[in-house]
Every structure is written in structure tokens, then in C-alpha cells.
Design a protein around this motif. Structure first.
Motif, PDB file in Angstrom:
ATOM      1  N   MET A 100       0.824  -1.209   0.000  1.00 52.82           N
ATOM      2  CA  MET A 100       0.000   0.000   0.000  1.00 52.82           C
ATOM      3  C   MET A 100       0.858   1.258   0.000  1.00 52.82           C
ATOM      4  SD  MET A 100      -3.029   1.085  -0.439  1.00 52.82           S
ATOM      5  CE  MET A 100      -4.218  -0.175  -0.017  1.00 52.82           C
ATOM      6  N   ASP A 101       2.006   1.218   0.671  1.00 50.91           N
ATOM      7  CA  ASP A 101       2.915   2.375   0.646  1.00 50.91           C
ATOM      8  C   ASP A 101       3.379   2.675  -0.775  1.00 50.91           C
ATOM      9  OD1 ASP A 101       2.682   2.808   3.367  1.00 50.91           O
ATOM     10  OD2 ASP A 101       4.616   1.873   3.865  1.00 50.91           O
ATOM     11  N   VAL A 102       3.659   1.634  -1.553  1.00 51.54           N
ATOM     12  CA  VAL A 102       4.082   1.827  -2.944  1.00 51.54           C
ATOM     13  C   VAL A 102       2.917   2.357  -3.774  1.00 51.54           C
ATOM     14  CG1 VAL A 102       4.892   0.661  -5.037  1.00 51.54           C
ATOM     15  CG2 VAL A 102       5.965   0.154  -2.830  1.00 51.54           C
TER      16      VAL A 102
ATOM     17  N   TYR B 105       5.512   7.378  -9.158  1.00 51.86           N
ATOM     18  CA  TYR B 105       4.973   6.605 -10.281  1.00 51.86           C
ATOM     19  C   TYR B 105       5.766   6.743 -11.580  1.00 51.86           C
ATOM     20  CZ  TYR B 105       0.722   4.643  -8.172  1.00 51.86           C
ATOM     21  OH  TYR B 105      -0.164   3.906  -7.442  1.00 51.86           O
ATOM     22  N   PRO B 106       6.195   7.948 -11.970  1.00 52.81           N
ATOM     23  CA  PRO B 106       6.943   8.037 -13.231  1.00 52.81           C
ATOM     24  C   PRO B 106       8.235   7.215 -13.236  1.00 52.81           C
ATOM     25  CG  PRO B 106       6.110  10.192 -12.618  1.00 52.81           C
ATOM     26  CD  PRO B 106       5.877   9.270 -11.432  1.00 52.81           C
ATOM     27  N   GLU B 107       8.741   6.841 -12.050  1.00 52.51           N
ATOM     28  CA  GLU B 107       9.953   6.022 -11.969  1.00 52.51           C
ATOM     29  C   GLU B 107       9.691   4.564 -12.345  1.00 52.51           C
ATOM     30  OE1 GLU B 107      11.500   6.305  -8.006  1.00 52.51           O
ATOM     31  OE2 GLU B 107      11.472   8.499  -8.034  1.00 52.51           O
ATOM     32  N   TRP B 108       8.448   4.081 -12.159  1.00 54.70           N
ATOM     33  CA  TRP B 108       8.197   2.650 -12.351  1.00 54.70           C
ATOM     34  C   TRP B 108       6.946   2.309 -13.140  1.00 54.70           C
ATOM     35  CZ3 TRP B 108       3.939   0.301  -9.918  1.00 54.70           C
ATOM     36  CH2 TRP B 108       3.315   1.041  -8.905  1.00 54.70           C
ATOM     37  N   VAL B 109       6.095   3.268 -13.423  1.00 45.83           N
ATOM     38  CA  VAL B 109       4.914   3.035 -14.249  1.00 45.83           C
ATOM     39  C   VAL B 109       5.243   3.571 -15.643  1.00 45.83           C
ATOM     40  CG1 VAL B 109       2.462   3.536 -14.588  1.00 45.83           C
ATOM     41  CG2 VAL B 109       3.365   3.220 -12.259  1.00 45.83           C
ATOM     42  N   ALA B 110       5.453   2.663 -16.580  1.00 48.48           N
ATOM     43  CA  ALA B 110       5.953   3.036 -17.905  1.00 48.48           C
ATOM     44  C   ALA B 110       5.094   4.099 -18.592  1.00 48.48           C
ATOM     45  CB  ALA B 110       6.052   1.800 -18.786  1.00 48.48           C
TER      46      ALA B 110
ATOM     47  N   GLU C 131       3.912  -4.313 -12.895  1.00 48.16           N
ATOM     48  CA  GLU C 131       4.805  -3.220 -12.531  1.00 48.16           C
ATOM     49  C   GLU C 131       4.827  -3.004 -11.021  1.00 48.16           C
ATOM     50  OE1 GLU C 131       4.886  -0.360 -16.482  1.00 48.16           O
ATOM     51  OE2 GLU C 131       3.250  -0.057 -15.062  1.00 48.16           O
ATOM     52  N   LEU C 132       3.671  -3.118 -10.369  1.00 45.77           N
ATOM     53  CA  LEU C 132       3.599  -2.996  -8.919  1.00 45.77           C
ATOM     54  C   LEU C 132       4.419  -4.088  -8.237  1.00 45.77           C
ATOM     55  CD1 LEU C 132       2.398  -1.701  -6.336  1.00 45.77           C
ATOM     56  CD2 LEU C 132       0.410  -3.220  -6.649  1.00 45.77           C
ATOM     57  N   LYS C 133       4.251  -5.327  -8.696  1.00 48.68           N
ATOM     58  CA  LYS C 133       4.998  -6.461  -8.128  1.00 48.68           C
ATOM     59  C   LYS C 133       6.509  -6.234  -8.262  1.00 48.68           C
ATOM     60  CE  LYS C 133       5.521 -11.498  -8.650  1.00 48.68           C
ATOM     61  NZ  LYS C 133       5.090 -11.999  -7.362  1.00 48.68           N
ATOM     62  N   LYS C 134       6.932  -5.801  -9.432  1.00 49.21           N
ATOM     63  CA  LYS C 134       8.359  -5.563  -9.670  1.00 49.21           C
ATOM     64  C   LYS C 134       8.886  -4.459  -8.753  1.00 49.21           C
ATOM     65  CE  LYS C 134      11.640  -4.473 -13.336  1.00 49.21           C
ATOM     66  NZ  LYS C 134      11.811  -4.150 -14.759  1.00 49.21           N
ATOM     67  N   ARG C 135       8.095  -3.392  -8.581  1.00 49.92           N
ATOM     68  CA  ARG C 135       8.523  -2.266  -7.732  1.00 49.92           C
ATOM     69  C   ARG C 135       8.619  -2.690  -6.264  1.00 49.92           C
ATOM     70  NH1 ARG C 135      10.796   2.922  -8.156  1.00 49.92           N
ATOM     71  NH2 ARG C 135      10.127   4.135  -6.366  1.00 49.92           N
ATOM     72  N   VAL C 136       7.620  -3.411  -5.780  1.00 47.41           N
ATOM     73  CA  VAL C 136       7.607  -3.809  -4.372  1.00 47.41           C
ATOM     74  C   VAL C 136       8.686  -4.841  -4.078  1.00 47.41           C
ATOM     75  CG1 VAL C 136       6.259  -4.935  -2.546  1.00 47.41           C
ATOM     76  CG2 VAL C 136       5.148  -3.275  -4.053  1.00 47.41           C
ATOM     77  N   GLU C 137       8.810  -5.828  -4.942  1.00 47.60           N
ATOM     78  CA  GLU C 137       9.753  -6.927  -4.693  1.00 47.60           C
ATOM     79  C   GLU C 137      11.179  -6.564  -5.097  1.00 47.60           C
ATOM     80  OE1 GLU C 137       8.203 -10.412  -6.616  1.00 47.60           O
ATOM     81  OE2 GLU C 137       6.586 -10.621  -5.144  1.00 47.60           O
ATOM     82  N   GLY C 138      11.327  -5.569  -5.964  1.00 46.23           N
ATOM     83  CA  GLY C 138      12.654  -5.200  -6.481  1.00 46.23           C
ATOM     84  C   GLY C 138      13.428  -4.449  -5.503  1.00 46.23           C
TER      85      GLY C 138
END
Length: 145
Positions: A19-21, A28-33, A138-145
Motif C-alpha cells: 500500500m505504501d508503494v 509513479y513516473p519512476e516505475w509506471v511506464a 509493474e507494482l509487483k516488480k517495484r515492491v519486490e525489487g
């Protein structure tokens, strides 16, 4: 009422981290293409965004729009609706998070979008499916990355 597109994914993190992400619109512009710019216009008493402006460029689809957000007090869900847009007539969506015993979180994304331009229902549902699938990956990649 239009049918919603509903997709889920499992993320290896607790729901509070997920939820924090989701809530960090400035990043968002860093990880949402497709997000070219994102600006929080108003915040609620809890510090979470109440209204956000998005500039989206997803190839053939480009739009500038504002969404109003409603955050659940338990931190497990957020709902939004369209406040204004260039090509969208309406947008309603939500993220719902479920903590699992193994420490992962199931994230469910529901989305309904109607455009000001005519679109065959089959194509609209395919576009919604592509949007939700991409957003969850993209959310999964951002949170787990």
C-alpha cells in the motif's frame, strides 16, 4: 452498469509495504511506464492523496486526467473515480489487499473505464485487461525489487 475487469497477483511483501508503494504517486513516473507525470493536487487528513493528476502516454492512448481517491481506514484498500479527463468519460477502480499467512499479499485490481470515443465492448475489455495486468506486474516488480 459496465462490467469491471478484475485481476489479482501475489506479491512477496506485507500489505503495508504494498500500500505504501501504491500511495506514493510522486514516484509513479519512476516505475509506471505509461505515467509521464503524476501530481498530487490534494491530500486528506491521513496524508494520503485525495486528488491526483496523471499525464498518461500508453502509445496509442494519451490522456491527462484527475482521479479522486477514497482510502479505507484499515489500510487494505483504496477506491478511485474520475474527476476530469480529456478522453475518458468515466473511470472507477480499486486495489484490495489481502495478507496471507506466508507473509505475501494478494492484490486485486478492479477497473472500469469508459471513453468519450466509441469502442466495441470486446476491445474495451481487452484494453482494461492489458491495463490491469501491466499495472499489477509493474507494482509487483517495484515492491519486490
Amino acid at each position: 452498469m459496465a462490467d469491471k475487469t478484475k485481476r489479482s497477483i501475489s506479491i512477496a511483501a506485507p500489505s503495508s509495504r504494498v500500500m505504501d508503494v501504491i500511495a506514493d504517486y510522486d514516484a509513479y513516473p519512476e516505475w509506471v511506464a505509461a505515467a509521464k507525470s503524476v501530481e498530487v493536487l490534494a491530500r486528506g487528513a491521513n496524508g494520503r492523496a485525495r486528488r491526483v493528476r496523471f499525464v498518461l502516454d500508453a502509445g496509442m492512448v494519451k490522456d491527462t486526467y484527475e482521479l479522486d481517491f477514497d482510502w479505507a481506514s484499515d489500510g487494505k484498500s483504496v477506491r478511485w473515480s474520475l474527476a476530469s479527463a480529456e478522453i475518458q468519460k468515466s473511470q472507477d477502480g480499486s486495489y484490495t489487499l489481502e495478507d496471507l499467512p506466508d507473509g505475501t499479499t494478494t492484490v486485486t485490481y478492479e477497473l472500469t473505464v469508459d471513453l468519450n470515443i466509441p469502442m466495441i465492448g470486446l476491445f474495451k475489455r481487452k484494453a482494461e485487461k492489458a491495463i490491469t495486468d501491466t499495472a499489477l506486474k509493474e507494482l509487483k516488480k517495484r515492491v519486490e525489487g
